[in-house]
Design an enzyme around this catalytic site. Structure first.
Site, mmCIF file in Angstrom:
data_model
loop_
_atom_site.group_PDB
_atom_site.id
_atom_site.type_symbol
_atom_site.label_atom_id
_atom_site.label_comp_id
_atom_site.label_asym_id
_atom_site.label_seq_id
_atom_site.Cartn_x
_atom_site.Cartn_y
_atom_site.Cartn_z
ATOM 1 N N ASP A 116 8.718 -7.663 7.903
ATOM 2 C CA ASP A 116 7.600 -6.781 8.216
ATOM 3 C C ASP A 116 7.396 -6.631 9.712
ATOM 4 O OD1 ASP A 116 5.402 -5.151 7.956
ATOM 5 O OD2 ASP A 116 3.996 -6.779 7.558
ATOM 6 N N ASP A 156 7.546 1.204 10.798
ATOM 7 C CA ASP A 156 7.083 0.055 10.022
ATOM 8 C C ASP A 156 7.985 -0.215 8.826
ATOM 9 O OD1 ASP A 156 5.513 -1.974 8.919
ATOM 10 O OD2 ASP A 156 4.197 -0.567 7.892
#
Length: 399
Positions: A90, A272
């Site tokens: 992440d 992201d």
């Protein structure tokens, strides 16, 4: 948080301890049945809303696993002897923690920091106790005294054991107590400080899944892996526009779909790995949606539904980043038909992977370039030079 549900990391590629070599780690998919992706667009928007409104050695490549089409994970060892956990990769968060699936196993290297930890991720969260421990990213890449969380409570982390957070370190501020102002050095920070890598650069290689469980990706700690991309890397500086600047934020100069201008001028958003889809500010998205005859937002899946009569006339979706045009062809904009059931869709209906952000443009957070874009382009997150890069791969253009 469905964008955190779906990935398990399976294979670990070994690497030498030489400071001139790199180690790549593959990523695979979790085998699940039913409509487990249904609602994922809503989860992506919830994550986007949270991110937008949040208060404020040598390269080593390891495998990354594409779990059930929506997220990548990698295998990370914690403790000595190490217990291995499947952690979501992440770039939109910076805390590393385990325990949401397989429980944290304490060993002689596990030392409580005296801090509690609590982190929210849009529609999910974890809370627990912070420890210093030995973290093994790959053979020869073993970090001593890395601060990690032991998740004693959590929600919406189905089928994964936690997260390896590789976002900016400032995102860790406010996650500890009682020392709420403390920052937690990330795995990249500590790997650099301990001489395990020479550069704070993360290379990310994703790819479209061809099977249900697909170890088809890789992440590189400390640099880039030339075997994973073609041509040159185009870099864009990190944006100064808040709140995108709190993350791996960049500016897209413009975006077009055929003759339609989707993004008319330079605007800020983020890159992201924890978001599955490509999200556009609602007014930008409306231009894209209206440009595809008959397309509409499907209430059941949360995805765009596109009439079959419009598929053959679909145009590339272009993004100008760092002076280079990066294109998503028709196939890159569509959910493969054999994945419809996983998304809760109907057999034979075509669905799209571009979606709305949940807010209009002009608020400093106007798009998210998520996993589906990075399945086509190699991505580089370069802390040393404050920039994000993209390059073509062997799967950039569909055949």
């Amino acid at each position: 948080m469905q964008s955190f549900f779906a990935l398990l990391f399976v294979v670990l590629v070994t690497a030498g301890k030489s400071t001139s070599s790199s180690v790549s780690i593959p990523l695979t998919k979790l085998e699940r049945t039913g409509s487990y992706l249904q609602g994922s667009p809503h989860a992506d928007r919830a994550r986007a809303s949270y991110l937008k409104n949040r208060k404020t050695g040598s390269p080593t490549t390891v495998p990354a696993s594409n779990l059930a089409y929506v997220q990548y994970t990698t295998s990370v060892g914690v403790g000595s002897p190490a217990t291995y956990y499947n952690l979501v990769v992440d770039t939109g968060s910076s805390n590393t923690f385990v325990g949401t699936g397989k429980k944290y196993v304490r060993t002689s290297t596990s030392v409580p920091t005296g801090q509690d930890v609590n982190v929210t991720y849009g529609s999910g969260f974890f809370s627990g106790v912070e420890y210093y421990d030995t973290v093994t990213l790959a053979p020869g890449l073993v970090i001593a005294k890395q601060s990690i969380g032991d998740a004693l409570q959590s929600a919406d982390f189905e089928d994964v054991d936690g997260i390896i957070g590789v976002g900016p370190v400032d995102l860790t501020q406010g996650t500890l107590s009682p020392d709420t102002n403390a920052l937690i050095p990330t795995i990249m920070d500590n790997a650099l400080e301990q001489g395990l890598i020479k550069k704070r650069i993360l290379g990310v290689s994703f790819a479209p899944a061809t099977t249900y469980n697909d170890t088809n990706g890789a992440i590189t700690y400390g640099g880039t892996d030339h075997a994973l991309y073609t041509g040159k890397i185009t870099y864009a500086p990190l944006t100064e526009t808040y709140p995108a600047s709190a993350y791996w934020g960049i500016n897209v100069t413009d975006s077009t779909y055929g003759s339609h201008t989707v993004i008319p001028q330079s605007t800020a958003g983020i890159v992201d790995t924890g978001t599955t889809l490509v999200l556009l500010a609602d007014d930008f998205f409306a231009v894209y949606l209206d440009a595809i005859p008959g397309a509409y937002l499907d209430d059941n899946t949360g995805l765009i539904a596109i009439p079959s009569s419009s598929i053959t006339d679909m145009q590339p979706l272009h993004f100008t980043i760092g002076g280079t045009t990066f294109s998503m062809d028709t196939a890159a904009q569509l959910v493969p038909l054999d994945q419809n059931a996983a998304w809760g869709g109907e057999t034979g209906v075509r669905y799209g992977i571009v979606n709305n952000l949940g807010s209009n443009s002009g608020e400093g957070f106007d798009f998210i370039i998520g996993q589906k874009f990075m399945e086509k382009y190699y991505a580089v997150f370069d802390s040393d030079h404050s920039r994000v890069g993209f390059a073509c791969t062997d799967h950039t253009f569909s055949t």
